[in-house]
Write an enzyme that holds these catalytic residues in place. Sequence first.
Site, PDB file in Angstrom:
ATOM      1  N   ASN A  78       0.772  -1.181   0.027  1.00 32.05           N
ATOM      2  CA  ASN A  78       0.015  -0.023   0.102  1.00 32.05           C
ATOM      3  C   ASN A  78       0.960   1.332   0.029  1.00 32.05           C
ATOM      4  O   ASN A  78       2.067   1.080  -0.147  1.00 32.05           O
ATOM      5  CB  ASN A  78      -0.822   0.083   1.181  1.00 32.05           C
ATOM      6  CG  ASN A  78      -0.070  -0.210   2.482  1.00 32.05           C
ATOM      7  OD1 ASN A  78       0.759   0.777   3.061  1.00 32.05           O
ATOM      8  ND2 ASN A  78      -0.505  -1.313   3.280  1.00 32.05           N
ATOM      9  N   ALA A 143       1.009   1.209  11.693  1.00 34.82           N
ATOM     10  CA  ALA A 143       1.250   0.776  10.411  1.00 34.82           C
ATOM     11  C   ALA A 143       0.025   0.462   9.596  1.00 34.82           C
ATOM     12  O   ALA A 143      -0.917   0.159  10.259  1.00 34.82           O
ATOM     13  CB  ALA A 143       2.217  -0.647  10.790  1.00 34.82           C
ATOM     14  N   LYS A 157       9.149 -16.761 -10.930  1.00 27.83           N
ATOM     15  CA  LYS A 157       8.425 -15.750 -11.468  1.00 27.83           C
ATOM     16  C   LYS A 157       6.959 -16.239 -12.149  1.00 27.83           C
ATOM     17  O   LYS A 157       7.240 -16.888 -13.051  1.00 27.83           O
ATOM     18  CB  LYS A 157       9.195 -14.783 -12.069  1.00 27.83           C
ATOM     19  CG  LYS A 157       8.447 -13.620 -12.702  1.00 27.83           C
ATOM     20  CD  LYS A 157       9.419 -12.904 -13.842  1.00 27.83           C
ATOM     21  CE  LYS A 157       8.674 -11.582 -14.605  1.00 27.83           C
ATOM     22  NZ  LYS A 157       9.482 -10.933 -15.479  1.00 27.83           N
ATOM     23  N   ASP A 174      -4.828 -10.319  12.677  1.00 28.92           N
ATOM     24  CA  ASP A 174      -4.944  -9.066  12.923  1.00 28.92           C
ATOM     25  C   ASP A 174      -4.212  -8.740  14.273  1.00 28.92           C
ATOM     26  O   ASP A 174      -4.523  -9.225  15.250  1.00 28.92           O
ATOM     27  CB  ASP A 174      -6.703  -9.179  13.408  1.00 28.92           C
ATOM     28  CG  ASP A 174      -7.253  -7.643  13.490  1.00 28.92           C
ATOM     29  OD1 ASP A 174      -6.248  -6.853  13.977  1.00 28.92           O
ATOM     30  OD2 ASP A 174      -8.272  -7.633  13.065  1.00 28.92           O
ATOM     31  N   LYS A 206     -14.359  -0.119  15.159  1.00 29.17           N
ATOM     32  CA  LYS A 206     -13.009  -0.490  15.332  1.00 29.17           C
ATOM     33  C   LYS A 206     -12.608  -0.603  16.690  1.00 29.17           C
ATOM     34  O   LYS A 206     -11.823  -1.533  17.335  1.00 29.17           O
ATOM     35  CB  LYS A 206     -12.098   0.178  14.429  1.00 29.17           C
ATOM     36  CG  LYS A 206     -10.773  -0.469  14.274  1.00 29.17           C
ATOM     37  CD  LYS A 206      -9.895   0.132  13.336  1.00 29.17           C
ATOM     38  CE  LYS A 206      -8.398  -0.930  13.173  1.00 29.17           C
ATOM     39  NZ  LYS A 206      -7.682  -0.173  11.885  1.00 29.17           N
ATOM     40  N   LYS A 210     -12.007  -4.439  18.502  1.00 31.16           N
ATOM     41  CA  LYS A 210     -10.596  -4.665  18.760  1.00 31.16           C
ATOM     42  C   LYS A 210     -10.127  -4.424  20.065  1.00 31.16           C
ATOM     43  O   LYS A 210      -9.054  -4.882  20.444  1.00 31.16           O
ATOM     44  CB  LYS A 210      -9.589  -3.738  17.691  1.00 31.16           C
ATOM     45  CG  LYS A 210      -9.736  -3.618  16.392  1.00 31.16           C
ATOM     46  CD  LYS A 210      -9.553  -4.880  15.746  1.00 31.16           C
ATOM     47  CE  LYS A 210     -10.001  -4.490  14.056  1.00 31.16           C
ATOM     48  NZ  LYS A 210      -9.828  -5.612  13.370  1.00 31.16           N
TER      49      LYS A 210
END
Length: 267
Positions: A78, A143, A157, A174, A206, A210
């Site tokens: 990302n 992060a 590959k 998680d 969340k 969490k």
Amino acid sequence: VIADTLSALRKYGWDIIEPNEGHLACGSEGKGRMAEPEEIAEYIDNFFNKKKDLSGLNVLVTAGPTREALDPVRFITNHSSGKMGYAIAKAALARGANVTLVSGPVDITPPSGADTVNVTSAQDMYDAVMQKKDSQDIFIMAAAVADYTPADYSDQKIKKKDDDLSLALQRTKDILKEVGHSKRAGQVVCGFAMETEDLKANATKKLETKKADIIAANTISSDNTGFGHDTNQLTLITKDNITELPVMSKDECADKLLDEITRSFLS
């Protein structure tokens, strides 16, 4: 001999500015380069001018992206630059904390004094955090950990074909949920939430699922917030309060976040 000398200095209360890694005068690569003048100046400024409200506490910060390998030359990742997490690590150090920085692949020099653990994949980051979990007082999970990783890794590959290619992905572990659900009394857990819609609702959910103590939510919908920018806009959410901060530098965001943590959970 050098290690014994440094150990003795620390025993008597001396602060040590660690050397950097890089190309040394002897021609080899390693730890031994003098810290940059800017780092030394910043360390001195922090020593004399910053409040030490985290003195003696162990703070673990995660930062940057993870990379999930498809084959030896390709990976899924990302846009995270790691700037927010590194700013938090630097701010915590300035306030007297013992900082462990678990970092994905970024192009930033770690702050002097941090115990930096470099990782690549989501599994690597999970393993590094779990190894340090029991000794930490505060976790700040900044992060951008991959939610999915390729189900099958190719040792060779993957060759281009005329047809389309479909990839099977599986969930990664998680980390925030694992830490939140297994935290001991006295540990404080802060997660980050990058949202593109319904920021407060999604971040609040969340926080609950969490079992975190605080969520720092931000968005990529603005031109000067989110991935890669030097500025950010955080909304700090606890079970009792929602605090919306204005756009500010990531260094300022880091201090505001630590202010909220110390005020809400350490006072």
